[in-house]
Design an enzyme around this catalytic site. Structure first.
Site, PDB file in Angstrom:
ATOM      1  N   GLU A 267      -1.426  -7.591  11.150  1.00  0.00           N
ATOM      2  CA  GLU A 267      -0.004  -7.596  10.820  1.00  0.00           C
ATOM      3  C   GLU A 267       0.497  -6.169  10.637  1.00  0.00           C
ATOM      4  OE1 GLU A 267       0.982 -11.786   8.719  1.00  0.00           O
ATOM      5  OE2 GLU A 267      -0.029 -10.356   7.403  1.00  0.00           O
TER       6      GLU A 267
ATOM      7  N   CYS B 255       4.585   0.152   8.570  1.00  0.00           N
ATOM      8  CA  CYS B 255       3.284   0.124   7.914  1.00  0.00           C
ATOM      9  C   CYS B 255       2.323  -0.536   8.894  1.00  0.00           C
ATOM     10  CB  CYS B 255       3.393  -0.680   6.624  1.00  0.00           C
ATOM     11  SG  CYS B 255       1.826  -0.922   5.788  1.00  0.00           S
TER      12      CYS B 255
ATOM     13  N   CYS C 102     -11.011  -6.016   6.580  1.00  0.00           N
ATOM     14  CA  CYS C 102     -11.394  -4.839   5.798  1.00  0.00           C
ATOM     15  C   CYS C 102     -12.692  -5.158   5.077  1.00  0.00           C
ATOM     16  CB  CYS C 102     -10.297  -4.545   4.774  1.00  0.00           C
ATOM     17  SG  CYS C 102     -10.586  -3.052   3.781  1.00  0.00           S
TER      18      CYS C 102
ATOM     19  N   CYS D 128     -11.649  -4.956  -2.302  1.00  0.00           N
ATOM     20  CA  CYS D 128     -10.813  -4.869  -3.514  1.00  0.00           C
ATOM     21  C   CYS D 128     -10.406  -6.289  -3.935  1.00  0.00           C
ATOM     22  CB  CYS D 128      -9.566  -4.031  -3.277  1.00  0.00           C
ATOM     23  SG  CYS D 128      -9.928  -2.348  -2.767  1.00  0.00           S
TER      24      CYS D 128
ATOM     25  N   CYS E 122      -6.676  -7.797  -3.286  1.00  0.00           N
ATOM     26  CA  CYS E 122      -6.029  -7.587  -1.982  1.00  0.00           C
ATOM     27  C   CYS E 122      -6.359  -8.711  -0.998  1.00  0.00           C
ATOM     28  CB  CYS E 122      -6.490  -6.250  -1.399  1.00  0.00           C
ATOM     29  SG  CYS E 122      -5.709  -5.847   0.172  1.00  0.00           S
TER      30      CYS E 122
ATOM     31  N   CYS F  30       2.775  -4.921  -0.170  1.00  0.00           N
ATOM     32  CA  CYS F  30       1.451  -4.302  -0.264  1.00  0.00           C
ATOM     33  C   CYS F  30       0.405  -5.320  -0.666  1.00  0.00           C
ATOM     34  CB  CYS F  30       1.428  -3.223  -1.336  1.00  0.00           C
ATOM     35  SG  CYS F  30       2.647  -1.961  -1.125  1.00  0.00           S
TER      36      CYS F  30
HETATM   37  N1  SAH Z   1      -7.417   0.643   2.424  1.00  0.00           N
HETATM   38  C1  SAH Z   1      -6.358   1.576   2.192  1.00  0.00           C
HETATM   39  C2  SAH Z   1      -5.109   1.190   2.925  1.00  0.00           C
HETATM   40  C3  SAH Z   1      -4.441  -0.070   2.411  1.00  0.00           C
HETATM   41  S1  SAH Z   1      -2.971   0.436   1.691  1.00  0.00           S
HETATM   42  C4  SAH Z   1      -6.144   1.749   0.697  1.00  0.00           C
HETATM   43  O1  SAH Z   1      -6.796   1.051  -0.058  1.00  0.00           O
HETATM   44  O2  SAH Z   1      -5.384   2.604   0.300  1.00  0.00           O
HETATM   45  C5  SAH Z   1      -2.427  -0.945   0.846  1.00  0.00           C
HETATM   46  C6  SAH Z   1      -2.077  -0.579  -0.579  1.00  0.00           C
HETATM   47  O3  SAH Z   1      -1.682  -1.770  -1.269  1.00  0.00           O
HETATM   48  C7  SAH Z   1      -3.271  -0.021  -1.313  1.00  0.00           C
HETATM   49  O4  SAH Z   1      -2.856   0.901  -2.272  1.00  0.00           O
HETATM   50  C8  SAH Z   1      -3.783  -1.264  -1.974  1.00  0.00           C
HETATM   51  O5  SAH Z   1      -4.646  -0.977  -3.035  1.00  0.00           O
HETATM   52  C9  SAH Z   1      -2.506  -1.906  -2.397  1.00  0.00           C
HETATM   53  N2  SAH Z   1      -2.633  -3.315  -2.725  1.00  0.00           N
HETATM   54  C10 SAH Z   1      -3.598  -4.159  -2.325  1.00  0.00           C
HETATM   55  N3  SAH Z   1      -3.380  -5.389  -2.835  1.00  0.00           N
HETATM   56  C11 SAH Z   1      -2.254  -5.298  -3.545  1.00  0.00           C
HETATM   57  C12 SAH Z   1      -1.502  -6.243  -4.278  1.00  0.00           C
HETATM   58  N4  SAH Z   1      -1.896  -7.508  -4.368  1.00  0.00           N
HETATM   59  N5  SAH Z   1      -0.369  -5.817  -4.867  1.00  0.00           N
HETATM   60  C13 SAH Z   1       0.027  -4.536  -4.759  1.00  0.00           C
HETATM   61  N6  SAH Z   1      -0.626  -3.610  -4.074  1.00  0.00           N
HETATM   62  C14 SAH Z   1      -1.769  -3.985  -3.487  1.00  0.00           C
END
Ligand code: SAH
Length: 342
Positions: free
Chosen positions: A92, A105, A112, A116, A119, A333
Site C-alpha cells: 500500500e 508515503c 516487514c 513491532c 504495527c 501510520c
Molecule cells: N520501518 C520503518 C518505516 C515505517 S514508518 C520505521 O519503523 O520507521 C511507519 C511509522 O509509523 C513508524 O514510526 C512506526 O513506528 C509508526 N507506527 C507503526 N504502527 C503505528 C501505529 N499503530 N500508530 C502510530 N504509528 C505507528
C-alpha cells in the site's frame, strides 16, 4: 535479475542496453525521461524510432508500473492505493495533501520482519524486498492515478527501508536524477526503526536526505517490549548513533513517538525522553497511536498527549503532534497492510 522492467534501470544501465541493441547512447536519456514521467506505452514515446521500440519489444523489455487493485479516498483528500506487482506481491501507498505540497508515503518491502508489536505492517512477516524501480513505480503510479504533482516522498509505508539498503539507495538515485523525476534530496524522508549500521552508512551516502527514527520509548526496558529490534541495537547505542548522525550531517533527526495509552505516555516517560534528547539536533513527532485491528494497544488520551508535549516543550525539546490523515481508510501510520480485506 531477469526481470526486463525498464523502470529498474538507471541511465548508465540503459546506455549499456542501447549498446547491446545497437542503438545510440542518447536514446537512454530519452527513454529515462519518458519512464520518469510515468509513460509506460512505447507508442507515446514520440521521439523514439520504431526500430528501437521493435527491438525493445522483441527482447521482452517493458515499462511496468504496479497495478492498482484498490483505491480509497479519505474525507481529508488522502488517497490510499493497494498496488500489485507482476509477481502478485502487494503493498500500500498513501497520497497526502499538506500545506507545503503533496506527499506520498511509499512502502519499501512487502511486509516487514521487524516485529513491532503495535504495527500492522509486520503481522504477516516479510514476503520480499521491493526493488528501487518498484518503489519509484509506486510514486509514478500514484501520480498517474491522482493526476497531482508529488513533491515529497516519505519512505514510511510498509517495511524497514534500512533492511533493504541497496534498493533504497537505488530509488533515491533514480528519483533524484535531474534528467528524470528530479526530486530534491531534502524532499525525501526515510524512516527507520533504528538499524544502526544502516544509519551510519546513510549518513555517509545521503546526508541531504531527511532521517526519521522510530523511537517510541524513553528507555531500553520499554522499547524492548514493543520493538524487538531494540534487543539487537540497544537504546543507549541508538541515541549515541543519532547524536553522531547529527554531528556528521548537521541535519536534524526526527524522532517518531507513537503514544500508547498506559504504555509510554506517562509524565515520567516524557521527562526521561526529554533528558535523553537533551542538546541534540532533534525534533519529536508525537503520533497518537492509530489503533490496529488484532492489536490490544489503545490510543493515548488527548490529555496525555498534551501533557507529554508540554513537558518536552518545557524541557526545550522541539515537538509537534502529527496530524493524522486518512485514518478513516486505515491509511494512517502503522495501518498499512498487504492483504485486500479491511
Ligand atoms: N520501518 C520503518 C518505516 C515505517 S514508518 C520505521 O519503523 O520507521 C511507519 C511509522 O509509523 C513508524 O514510526 C512506526 O513506528 C509508526 N507506527 C507503526 N504502527 C503505528 C501505529 N499503530 N500508530 C502510530 N504509528 C505507528
Amino acid at each position: 535479475m531477469n526481470d526486463r522492467n525498464l523502470i529498474n534501470l538507471n541511465i548508465g544501465e540503459l546506455k549499456v542496453l542501447m549498446n547491446e541493441l545497437d542503438e545510440k547512447p542518447f536514446r537512454a536519456n530519452q527513454l529515462f525521461e519518458w519512464i520518469s514521467k510515468g509513460v509506460v506505452d512505447y507508442s507515446e514515446m514520440r521521439n523514439l524510432p520504431k526500430s528501437l521500440i521493435d527491438k525493445l519489444i522483441d527482447s521482452g523489455y517493458y515499462v511496468g508500473l504496479p497495478e492498482i487493485i484498490r483505491s480509497q479516498e479519505s474525507r481529508d483528500g488522502t488517497v490510499k492505493c493497494l498496488f500489485r506487482f507482476r509477481d502478485g506481491a502487494e503493498v500500500e501507498s498513501v497520497f497526502m495533501k499538506y500545506d507545503y505540497g503533496n506527499s506520498i508515503c511509499i512502502s519499501s518491502q512487502v511486509g516487514c520482519r521487524m516485529g513491532c508489536s503495535f504495527c500492522a505492517s509486520t503481522m504477516d512477516g516479510l514476503e520480499r524486498n521491493l526493488t528501487g524501480g518498484e518503489m519509484l513505480g509506486e510514486v509514478l503510479a500514484m501520480r498517474n492515478h491522482t493526476g497531482e504533482d508529488i513533491g515529497h516522498v516519505v519512505v514510511m509505508g510498509m517495511g524497514e527501508p534500512l533492511d533493504n539498503y541497496d534498493e533504497l539507495s537505488k530509488l533515491i538515485r533514480l528519483i533524484h536524477n535531474p534528467k528524470g523525476y528530479n526530486l530534491g534530496l531534502r524532499n525525501i524522508t526515510v524512516s527507520t526503526c533504528g538499524i544502526i549500521p544502516g544509519m551510519q552508512k546513510f549518513a555517509d551516502d545521503f546526508p541531504q536526505v531527511n532521517l526519521a527514527v522510530s523511537l517510541h520509548a524513553p528507555n531500553q526496558e520499554l522499547r524492548e517490549k514493543t520493538m524487538p529490534v531494540a534487543k539487537k541495537y540497544t537504546y543507549k547505542d541508538l541515541i549515541q548513533a543519532c547524536r553522531e548522525y547529527t554531528y556528521k550531517t548537521s541535519r536534524r533527526i526526527t524522532f517518531e513517538y507513537a503514544l500508547i495509552d498506559g504504555v509510554n505516555d506517562s509524565k515520567n516517560c516524557a521527562e526521561e525522553l526529554a533528558s535523553n534528547l537533551k542538546g541534540m539536533l532533534a525534533h519529536v513527532n508525537l503520533i497518537p497511536l492509530n489503533e490496529v485491528e488484532g492489536r490490544s494497544y489503545r490510543q493515548a488520551s488527548g490529555d496525555n498527549v498534551k501533557r507529554f508535549k508540554d513537558i518536552l516543550e518545557k524541557k526545550g525539546v522541539a515537538v509537534t503532534v502529527r496530524r493524522t490523515l486518512g485514518s478513516d481508510i486505515d491509511a494512517a501510520c502503522g495501518q498499512l497492510k498487504r492483504n485486500r480485506k479491511g
